[in-house]
Structures are given as structure tokens and as C-alpha cells.
Design a protein around this motif. Structure first.
Motif, PDB file in Angstrom:
ATOM      1  N   ALA A 201       0.703  -0.518  -7.110  1.00  0.00           N
ATOM      2  CA  ALA A 201       1.896   0.139  -6.565  1.00  0.00           C
ATOM      3  C   ALA A 201       2.169  -0.316  -5.136  1.00  0.00           C
ATOM      4  O   ALA A 201       3.318  -0.588  -4.764  1.00  0.00           O
ATOM      5  N   ARG A 202       1.120  -0.421  -4.334  1.00  0.00           N
ATOM      6  CA  ARG A 202       1.309  -0.888  -2.953  1.00  0.00           C
ATOM      7  C   ARG A 202       1.832  -2.333  -2.935  1.00  0.00           C
ATOM      8  O   ARG A 202       2.717  -2.678  -2.158  1.00  0.00           O
ATOM      9  N   GLU A 203       1.254  -3.163  -3.791  1.00  0.00           N
ATOM     10  CA  GLU A 203       1.650  -4.575  -3.825  1.00  0.00           C
ATOM     11  C   GLU A 203       3.094  -4.747  -4.280  1.00  0.00           C
ATOM     12  O   GLU A 203       3.842  -5.553  -3.708  1.00  0.00           O
ATOM     13  N   LYS A 204       3.491  -3.980  -5.302  1.00  0.00           N
ATOM     14  CA  LYS A 204       4.827  -4.142  -5.879  1.00  0.00           C
ATOM     15  C   LYS A 204       5.889  -3.303  -5.163  1.00  0.00           C
ATOM     16  O   LYS A 204       7.091  -3.525  -5.362  1.00  0.00           O
ATOM     17  N   GLY A 205       5.460  -2.334  -4.365  1.00  0.00           N
ATOM     18  CA  GLY A 205       6.421  -1.462  -3.685  1.00  0.00           C
ATOM     19  C   GLY A 205       7.025  -0.409  -4.576  1.00  0.00           C
ATOM     20  O   GLY A 205       8.020   0.234  -4.214  1.00  0.00           O
ATOM     21  N   GLY A 260       3.203   7.679  -6.573  1.00  0.00           N
ATOM     22  CA  GLY A 260       4.403   7.340  -5.818  1.00  0.00           C
ATOM     23  C   GLY A 260       4.671   8.335  -4.701  1.00  0.00           C
ATOM     24  O   GLY A 260       4.967   7.948  -3.568  1.00  0.00           O
ATOM     25  N   GLU A 261       4.528   9.609  -5.014  1.00  0.00           N
ATOM     26  CA  GLU A 261       4.735  10.658  -4.004  1.00  0.00           C
ATOM     27  C   GLU A 261       3.709  10.530  -2.881  1.00  0.00           C
ATOM     28  O   GLU A 261       4.049  10.621  -1.696  1.00  0.00           O
ATOM     29  N   ALA A 262       2.444  10.310  -3.244  1.00  0.00           N
ATOM     30  CA  ALA A 262       1.382  10.225  -2.237  1.00  0.00           C
ATOM     31  C   ALA A 262       1.515   8.977  -1.369  1.00  0.00           C
ATOM     32  O   ALA A 262       1.170   9.004  -0.180  1.00  0.00           O
ATOM     33  N   LEU A 263       2.021   7.893  -1.955  1.00  0.00           N
ATOM     34  CA  LEU A 263       2.129   6.628  -1.232  1.00  0.00           C
ATOM     35  C   LEU A 263       3.491   6.429  -0.577  1.00  0.00           C
ATOM     36  O   LEU A 263       3.708   5.427   0.118  1.00  0.00           O
ATOM     37  N   GLY A 264       4.413   7.360  -0.811  1.00  0.00           N
ATOM     38  CA  GLY A 264       5.755   7.218  -0.260  1.00  0.00           C
ATOM     39  C   GLY A 264       6.538   6.102  -0.909  1.00  0.00           C
ATOM     40  O   GLY A 264       7.347   5.418  -0.254  1.00  0.00           O
ATOM     41  N   LEU A 265       6.344   5.921  -2.225  1.00  0.00           N
ATOM     42  CA  LEU A 265       7.000   4.846  -2.956  1.00  0.00           C
ATOM     43  C   LEU A 265       7.845   5.420  -4.089  1.00  0.00           C
ATOM     44  O   LEU A 265       7.531   6.497  -4.626  1.00  0.00           O
ATOM     45  N   PRO A 266       8.904   4.709  -4.490  1.00  0.00           N
ATOM     46  CA  PRO A 266       9.631   5.142  -5.676  1.00  0.00           C
ATOM     47  C   PRO A 266       8.778   4.944  -6.918  1.00  0.00           C
ATOM     48  O   PRO A 266       7.817   4.171  -6.913  1.00  0.00           O
ATOM     49  N   SER A 267       9.124   5.625  -7.978  1.00  0.00           N
ATOM     50  CA  SER A 267       8.396   5.464  -9.237  1.00  0.00           C
ATOM     51  C   SER A 267       9.383   5.164 -10.349  1.00  0.00           C
ATOM     52  O   SER A 267      10.530   5.619 -10.324  1.00  0.00           O
ATOM     53  N   THR A 268       8.925   4.384 -11.315  1.00  0.00           N
ATOM     54  CA  THR A 268       9.829   3.954 -12.375  1.00  0.00           C
ATOM     55  C   THR A 268       9.023   3.523 -13.592  1.00  0.00           C
ATOM     56  O   THR A 268       7.786   3.425 -13.546  1.00  0.00           O
ATOM     57  N   SER A 269       9.721   3.247 -14.676  1.00  0.00           N
ATOM     58  CA  SER A 269       9.103   2.761 -15.906  1.00  0.00           C
ATOM     59  C   SER A 269       9.129   1.237 -15.942  1.00  0.00           C
ATOM     60  O   SER A 269      10.052   0.593 -15.444  1.00  0.00           O
ATOM     61  N   VAL A 270       8.087   0.666 -16.536  1.00  0.00           N
ATOM     62  CA  VAL A 270       8.021  -0.761 -16.827  1.00  0.00           C
ATOM     63  C   VAL A 270       7.968  -0.916 -18.343  1.00  0.00           C
ATOM     64  O   VAL A 270       7.198  -0.211 -19.013  1.00  0.00           O
ATOM     65  N   ALA A 271       8.764  -1.791 -18.890  1.00  0.00           N
ATOM     66  CA  ALA A 271       8.773  -2.013 -20.335  1.00  0.00           C
ATOM     67  C   ALA A 271       7.406  -2.525 -20.793  1.00  0.00           C
ATOM     68  O   ALA A 271       6.753  -3.290 -20.074  1.00  0.00           O
ATOM     69  N   PRO A 272       6.959  -2.109 -21.970  1.00  0.00           N
ATOM     70  CA  PRO A 272       5.660  -2.583 -22.461  1.00  0.00           C
ATOM     71  C   PRO A 272       5.526  -4.106 -22.445  1.00  0.00           C
ATOM     72  O   PRO A 272       4.448  -4.628 -22.146  1.00  0.00           O
ATOM     73  N   ALA A 273       6.612  -4.815 -22.736  1.00  0.00           N
ATOM     74  CA  ALA A 273       6.548  -6.281 -22.745  1.00  0.00           C
ATOM     75  C   ALA A 273       6.305  -6.861 -21.360  1.00  0.00           C
ATOM     76  O   ALA A 273       5.832  -7.995 -21.229  1.00  0.00           O
ATOM     77  N   ASP A 274       6.622  -6.090 -20.320  1.00  0.00           N
ATOM     78  CA  ASP A 274       6.468  -6.559 -18.946  1.00  0.00           C
ATOM     79  C   ASP A 274       5.213  -6.008 -18.268  1.00  0.00           C
ATOM     80  O   ASP A 274       4.975  -6.287 -17.084  1.00  0.00           O
ATOM     81  N   ALA A 275       4.418  -5.220 -19.001  1.00  0.00           N
ATOM     82  CA  ALA A 275       3.271  -4.549 -18.385  1.00  0.00           C
ATOM     83  C   ALA A 275       2.253  -5.544 -17.841  1.00  0.00           C
ATOM     84  O   ALA A 275       1.697  -5.356 -16.758  1.00  0.00           O
ATOM     85  N   GLY A 276       1.992  -6.618 -18.581  1.00  0.00           N
ATOM     86  CA  GLY A 276       1.022  -7.604 -18.124  1.00  0.00           C
ATOM     87  C   GLY A 276       1.446  -8.271 -16.832  1.00  0.00           C
ATOM     88  O   GLY A 276       0.640  -8.454 -15.916  1.00  0.00           O
ATOM     89  N   ALA A 277       2.734  -8.633 -16.752  1.00  0.00           N
ATOM     90  CA  ALA A 277       3.234  -9.286 -15.545  1.00  0.00           C
ATOM     91  C   ALA A 277       3.201  -8.333 -14.355  1.00  0.00           C
ATOM     92  O   ALA A 277       2.934  -8.758 -13.227  1.00  0.00           O
TER      93      ALA A 277
END
Length: 322
Positions: A201-205, A260-277
Motif C-alpha cells: 500500500a505504501r509503495e503503490k499509494g 488505508g485509514e491508518a496509513l492515510g491512503l485511499p483504498s480501492t479494489s484490484v481486479a483478480p487478473a491484476d492482483a499479481g501485478a
């Protein structure tokens, strides 16, 4: 040959366990300075047991001795040392694992060899061997229980198939106990799966979950895991399976949103096909639905959650620091 675990639904009540705690033992603990091991050592010492902990370094040995344990230098590749540690003990608690994600095959071989060595020493002695195992991969999409058999066996299986191997010795004079830990044993200082998800989460923002986020992870606080180990030593009977899961299943969406709340970051869904990336190798774990019951364990040990929940730990800042 025993291939199934002891039925614990009619086992000794907690009052009987309390009475048995007066019988203290010399306990050889591998992984004694680790995340779960250090908590277990504190509980074993508090119960009056003498603890001999396996230590790979001078700093680990010193940490054990400060706690009041005896340090025995060695590692999982030192089979003679493991054999001697088991020979000199009334009971063995095996919590160590190399966890080398870059060479899992080598880690599994080392685990297999270590457990085979200690079982060989304990065979026919009626002494306990408590063995760390895991709830990840035990069942998919349904609530697993202590009655479930592990689908992993053989030297090439995860952790070298040592749970199945150890349970085979239930009919060979070893009081083997499988301790199945939740995939997240959480708390301040944790460097496990939730810490890795936080790092992504920190790396991706952005703090993400996979798909609809309905996949569930069982969880247990480190202090509760340590207490379960000490209680399991008293309750040890051949072929016993216990679940260290204080929470049956926390949704991955709830975990990601709390991070996300603890790190001050937005939160969202990632499609299963994109989970590895997005997540890397940890995505293969984060998308698994693996709720687990500990009802039978609680009945046997009188064990219950006393530490914070996973979401409380996240909100309290346990995963906020890099």
C-alpha cells in the motif's frame, strides 16, 4: 498408523488442565526468539517450565537468557543439535521455520529433516511434540475445523508435509500436537503477511483488496497465540489438532480499508487478473478465502481472545510505521 487427529470434543475440561499445570517440564523450543516463539517462551516460563531455546545467533541467545530461558546454539540444519535438544527434554515445541520465499524447496527440505530427526528421538517415549502448522490452504471457501485433514503430505509439500508426518507418530509413542496458526498472527512488530500488504500500500499509494474483498482471513494476536502454545503443552495427547484463530475470518476489504485509514491512503479494489501485478507473490495469499473455526480448541483449553482484534491493531498503529 494414525492419520487422523484426536477427537477433542470430549477431552479434559479447563479445570483439569489447571490442575495439571503444577507438573512442570523441561521444554526444548525451536524458534524460541521468533515472533510466536518469544511469546510462547514467556508463557511457558510463567507456568513454571524450564525452557531451553534454540538460538541461531549470540543476540538471540542473549535475548532468551534475559527472559529466563536457557539458550542452545544451533539451527534447523544442525540435526545432531536438534536430536540432543529433544533427548534432554521432557517435551519439544517446534516453532522454527526458514521461510525462505526465494527457495521454498530448500526450506521444506530443512523442515522435513528437522522434524524427522526430533520425531526419531522422541519415538516410543510418550513425550509431547508440539508442531507449528498453518491454516492457509487447509480449506477454500468454507469454514475449516480441527477435524479437517491437511491436504499437504510428503517431503515436497509446504513445510515439508510435517503435519501429516508428525500425526503418523501418534501411534508410535509420541504425543504429537499440530498447532495450526492463523495466516496473520498480528501485533506491533509483526513482519508477516499484513505487514507485507501494508508495504505494498505504501509503495503503490493505495490500499487495495482483490475483487469484491469478501475473502476472509482468520487472525490471532501474538499474545493469544503464545498462551495457546503453553496450554496445548498441558493438554497434549497423541494426534491432537488445535486452531490458533481468535477471529474466524476478517474480510480482506476490511483489512485493506483499515490499513488505508491508518496509513492515510485511499483504498480501492484490484481486479483478480491484476492482483499479481499489484501485490506480487503475496497477492496469491491475499485473495484466498480461508475462514477457520477454533470452537473445539476453545472448549478443550478454555482458551479465548484477550488481545486486540486485527482491525484494532491496525487502527492502533501496529502497521503504520514502515
Amino acid at each position: 498408523m494414525a492419520t487422523s487427529a484426536t477427537d477433542i470434543t470430549g477431552a479434559a475440561p479447563p479445570a483439569a488442565l489447571s490442575a495439571e499445570k503444577e507438573n512442570t517440564m523441561r521444554v526444548f523450543v525451536t524458534g524460541a526468539s521468533g515472533w510466536i516463539g518469544s511469546a510462547a517462551v514467556d508463557e511457558l516460563l510463567a507456568d513454571g517450565h524450564e525452557v531451553v531455546g534454540l538460538a541461531r545467533s549470540d543476540s538471540s541467545a542473549a535475548a532468551l537468557e534475559r527472559r529466563g530461558a536457557v539458550a542452545r546454539r544451533g539451527d534447523l540444519d544442525d540435526l545432531d543439535g536438534l536430536r540432543a535438544g529433544a533427548a534432554e527434554a521432557d517435551a519439544v515445541v517446534h516453532l522454527a521455520n526458514k521461510h525462505d520465499w526465494s527457495d521454498l524447496a530448500a526450506s521444506n527440505r530443512a523442515e522435513r529433516g528437522a522434524v524427522e530427526t526430533m520425531l526419531g528421538e522422541l519415538e516410543g517415549s510418550d513425550r509431547p511434540l508440539l508442531l507449528a502448522s498453518g491454516l492457509a490452504g487447509l480449506a477454500s471457501g468454507r469454514l475449516s475445523t480441527e477435524a479437517d485433514r491437511t491436504p499437504h503430505s510428503g517431503p515436497d509439500a509446504p513445510r515439508g508435509g510435517t503435519e501429516a508426518l508428525a500425526l503418523e507418530f501418534a501411534d508410535r509413542g509420541v504425543r504429537t500436537v499440530s498447532l495450526r496458526f492463523a495466516p496473520t498472527v498480528h501485533g506491533a512488530g509483526d513482519q508477516g503477511f499484513v505487514a507485507l500488504i501494508a508495504a505494498v500500500a505504501r509503495e503503490k499509494g493505495v490500499s487495495a483488496w482483490i475483487g469484491d474483498g469478501s475473502a476472509r482471513w482468520p487472525a490471532v494476536h501474538r499474545s493469544d497465540a503464545g498462551r495457546l502454545v503453553a496450554d496445548a503443552l498441558v493438554a497434549a495427547t497423541p494426534g491432537l489438532v488445535l486452531h490458533a484463530a481468535a477471529e474466524e475470518g476478517v474480510s480482506t476489504r476490511a483489512i485493506a480499508e483499515a490499513l488505508g485509514e491508518a496509513l492515510g491512503l485511499p483504498s480501492t479494489s484490484v481486479a483478480p487478473a491484476d492482483a499479481g501485478a499489484h501485490f506480487g507473490w503475496i497477492g496469491g495469499f491475499f485473495g484466498q478465502d480461508m475462514p477457520a473455526s477454533s470452537e473445539a480448541t476453545r472448549r478443550l483449553l478454555g482458551w479465548s481472545q484477550s488481545g486486540p482484534t486485527l482491525l484494532d491493531d491496525i487502527a492502533g498503529g501496529a502497521y503504520s510505521a514502515a
